[in-house]
Design an enzyme around this catalytic site. Sequence first.
Site, mmCIF file in Angstrom:
data_model
loop_
_atom_site.group_PDB
_atom_site.id
_atom_site.type_symbol
_atom_site.label_atom_id
_atom_site.label_comp_id
_atom_site.label_asym_id
_atom_site.label_seq_id
_atom_site.Cartn_x
_atom_site.Cartn_y
_atom_site.Cartn_z
ATOM 1 N N GLN A 152 -10.254 -11.389 -44.721
ATOM 2 C CA GLN A 152 -10.210 -9.971 -44.329
ATOM 3 C C GLN A 152 -8.906 -9.339 -44.814
ATOM 4 O O GLN A 152 -8.746 -8.131 -44.743
ATOM 5 C CB GLN A 152 -10.289 -9.834 -42.811
ATOM 6 C CG GLN A 152 -11.592 -10.317 -42.211
ATOM 7 C CD GLN A 152 -11.513 -10.404 -40.694
ATOM 8 O OE1 GLN A 152 -11.878 -9.468 -39.983
ATOM 9 N NE2 GLN A 152 -11.016 -11.508 -40.192
ATOM 10 N N HIS B 95 -12.411 -7.299 -47.276
ATOM 11 C CA HIS B 95 -11.921 -5.937 -46.985
ATOM 12 C C HIS B 95 -11.108 -5.378 -48.150
ATOM 13 O O HIS B 95 -10.303 -4.456 -47.978
ATOM 14 C CB HIS B 95 -11.072 -5.932 -45.706
ATOM 15 C CG HIS B 95 -11.885 -6.161 -44.466
ATOM 16 N ND1 HIS B 95 -11.319 -6.548 -43.271
ATOM 17 C CD2 HIS B 95 -13.214 -6.086 -44.239
ATOM 18 C CE1 HIS B 95 -12.273 -6.690 -42.363
ATOM 19 N NE2 HIS B 95 -13.423 -6.410 -42.910
ATOM 20 N N CYS C 127 -19.962 3.187 -58.616
ATOM 21 C CA CYS C 127 -20.468 2.000 -59.321
ATOM 22 C C CYS C 127 -19.814 0.705 -58.823
ATOM 23 O O CYS C 127 -20.233 -0.375 -59.226
ATOM 24 C CB CYS C 127 -20.279 2.147 -60.827
ATOM 25 S SG CYS C 127 -18.568 2.031 -61.379
ATOM 26 N N CYS D 112 -18.150 5.578 -64.783
ATOM 27 C CA CYS D 112 -19.311 6.371 -64.370
ATOM 28 C C CYS D 112 -18.939 7.775 -63.895
ATOM 29 O O CYS D 112 -19.827 8.542 -63.531
ATOM 30 C CB CYS D 112 -20.051 5.636 -63.252
ATOM 31 S SG CYS D 112 -19.250 5.787 -61.645
ATOM 32 N N GLY E 281 -6.932 -17.590 -37.905
ATOM 33 C CA GLY E 281 -6.107 -16.410 -37.687
ATOM 34 C C GLY E 281 -6.838 -15.092 -37.654
ATOM 35 O O GLY E 281 -6.421 -14.107 -38.251
ATOM 36 N N THR E 282 -7.982 -15.063 -36.938
ATOM 37 C CA THR E 282 -8.670 -13.781 -36.757
ATOM 38 C C THR E 282 -9.120 -13.635 -35.301
ATOM 39 O O THR E 282 -9.510 -14.618 -34.668
ATOM 40 C CB THR E 282 -9.887 -13.625 -37.695
ATOM 41 O OG1 THR E 282 -10.520 -12.380 -37.435
ATOM 42 C CG2 THR E 282 -10.899 -14.751 -37.510
HETATM 43 N N1 APR Z 1 -1.446 -18.535 -36.383
HETATM 44 C C1 APR Z 1 -2.654 -18.453 -35.736
HETATM 45 N N2 APR Z 1 -3.141 -17.320 -35.162
HETATM 46 C C2 APR Z 1 -2.352 -16.233 -35.261
HETATM 47 C C3 APR Z 1 -1.080 -16.238 -35.885
HETATM 48 C C4 APR Z 1 -0.629 -17.468 -36.465
HETATM 49 N N3 APR Z 1 0.524 -17.576 -37.096
HETATM 50 N N4 APR Z 1 -0.554 -14.984 -35.799
HETATM 51 C C5 APR Z 1 -1.468 -14.229 -35.128
HETATM 52 N N5 APR Z 1 -2.543 -14.966 -34.796
HETATM 53 C C6 APR Z 1 -3.799 -14.540 -34.173
HETATM 54 C C7 APR Z 1 -3.661 -13.407 -33.178
HETATM 55 O O1 APR Z 1 -3.392 -13.931 -31.892
HETATM 56 C C8 APR Z 1 -5.042 -12.751 -33.261
HETATM 57 O O2 APR Z 1 -5.968 -13.414 -32.406
HETATM 58 O O3 APR Z 1 -4.586 -14.012 -35.225
HETATM 59 C C9 APR Z 1 -5.467 -13.000 -34.708
HETATM 60 C C10 APR Z 1 -5.333 -11.774 -35.607
HETATM 61 O O4 APR Z 1 -6.323 -10.863 -35.204
HETATM 62 P P1 APR Z 1 -6.269 -9.336 -35.689
HETATM 63 O O5 APR Z 1 -4.909 -8.823 -35.578
HETATM 64 O O6 APR Z 1 -7.357 -8.617 -34.967
HETATM 65 O O7 APR Z 1 -6.592 -9.445 -37.249
HETATM 66 P P2 APR Z 1 -8.021 -9.581 -37.966
HETATM 67 O O8 APR Z 1 -8.950 -10.380 -37.141
HETATM 68 O O9 APR Z 1 -7.773 -10.039 -39.316
HETATM 69 O O10 APR Z 1 -8.513 -8.042 -37.986
HETATM 70 C C11 APR Z 1 -9.696 -7.751 -38.630
HETATM 71 O O11 APR Z 1 -9.344 -5.392 -38.439
HETATM 72 O O12 APR Z 1 -7.773 -3.817 -38.390
HETATM 73 C C12 APR Z 1 -8.790 -4.300 -39.143
HETATM 74 O O13 APR Z 1 -9.163 -4.240 -41.479
HETATM 75 C C13 APR Z 1 -8.333 -4.804 -40.501
HETATM 76 O O14 APR Z 1 -8.972 -6.833 -41.650
HETATM 77 C C14 APR Z 1 -8.562 -6.313 -40.413
HETATM 78 C C15 APR Z 1 -9.629 -6.425 -39.359
HETATM 79 ZN ZN ZN Z 2 -17.721 4.038 -61.360
#
Ligand code: APR
Ligand code: ZN
Length: 287
Positions: free
Chosen positions: A112, A130, A141, A168, A205-206
């Site tokens: 992401q 993303h 396009c 395009c 890490g999401t």
């Molecule tokens: N190691 C493990 N986990 C971590 C670390 C680390 N060093 N640092 C942060 N985290 C965890 C946080 O606790 C959180 O749960 O990673 C997660 C990050 O979540 P978000 O900040 O919500 O990021 P993400 O999931 O990538 O967001 C998705 O939302 O804002 C939009 O487009 C943006 O791509 C992004 C999308």
């Molecule tokens: Zn184009």
Amino acid sequence: MENLEEDLLKRAAKDLINSSCAIALTGAGISTESGIPDFRGPSGIWTKDPEAERRAYRSYQTFLDDPKGWWQERLATPIGLLGALEKAAPNPGHQALAELEKMGILRWVITQNVDGLHEKAGSKNVLEYHGSIFKLRCVSCGSRFDRDQFDLEELKRQNELPPYCPKCGGLIKTDGVAFGEPIPSDVAHRSLEAAWECDLMLICGTSAVVYPFASLPRTAREKRAEREKETETGLHVVERIPAVVIIEINAEPTPLTYEEISDYLIEGKTGEILPGIVDEVRRLREI
Ligand code: APR
Ligand code: ZN
């Protein structure tokens, strides 16, 4: 390192070695150890500045309504975040995933993140779900261009914004996918395919709350394999078993943890846990 975590590292390493098609899904958490703030973690951008999140939700509609104004505002904004992202370096978490690819274990990284750090770490098979902060994209396009293929400052001076697609004639936007903007069909399609084909998914890490990305683990979880077994009465029956192992590595539990979409969570820092898993894979392979 606690015993529990050590056991989970060993378990993850074994699962990776036993997998035939492993992929990794990553979010902002994997880049915080590179000095890039995440969004919803305790010191995340949105956590600290909810108004900025509300503005971000309006951005795509603003682009559609007034692409010229949108570009003028973008080019007027100091290059703070862009500058920081350009200077950022991959950390051991990114490097560990690149290593797993080199070992022939990891097939794809679907991220992401728009920071380009997986490629900088040496990963070859990366799907930027993303988009990328270093690219521009035609919204008609779908063609992508490096930022420096357009002299945006000159277009601004000549009052010739917005930029248009040389292929395009469509409108050019930054490649980063805004809230409400459709995911470019090429990465959306290949990511869904990878989520359906994999037999192991490493989620790093999401917060797993942003869709449609967060639906990829759920798609994988739906997949079933058939296995024959014999009942106590000697009957041969075919049972349908989960066909994917889903491992989360995150600083805190997520909806995937609570809803048991993932098989287990290794709670902690990706920059520490992922290298630990790679070391364990190496150790097990030598035995
Ligand atoms: N190691 C493990 N986990 C971590 C670390 C680390 N060093 N640092 C942060 N985290 C965890 C946080 O606790 C959180 O749960 O990673 C997660 C990050 O979540 P978000 O900040 O919500 O990021 P993400 O999931 O990538 O967001 C998705 O939302 O804002 C939009 O487009 C943006 O791509 C992004 C999308
Ligand atoms: Zn184009």
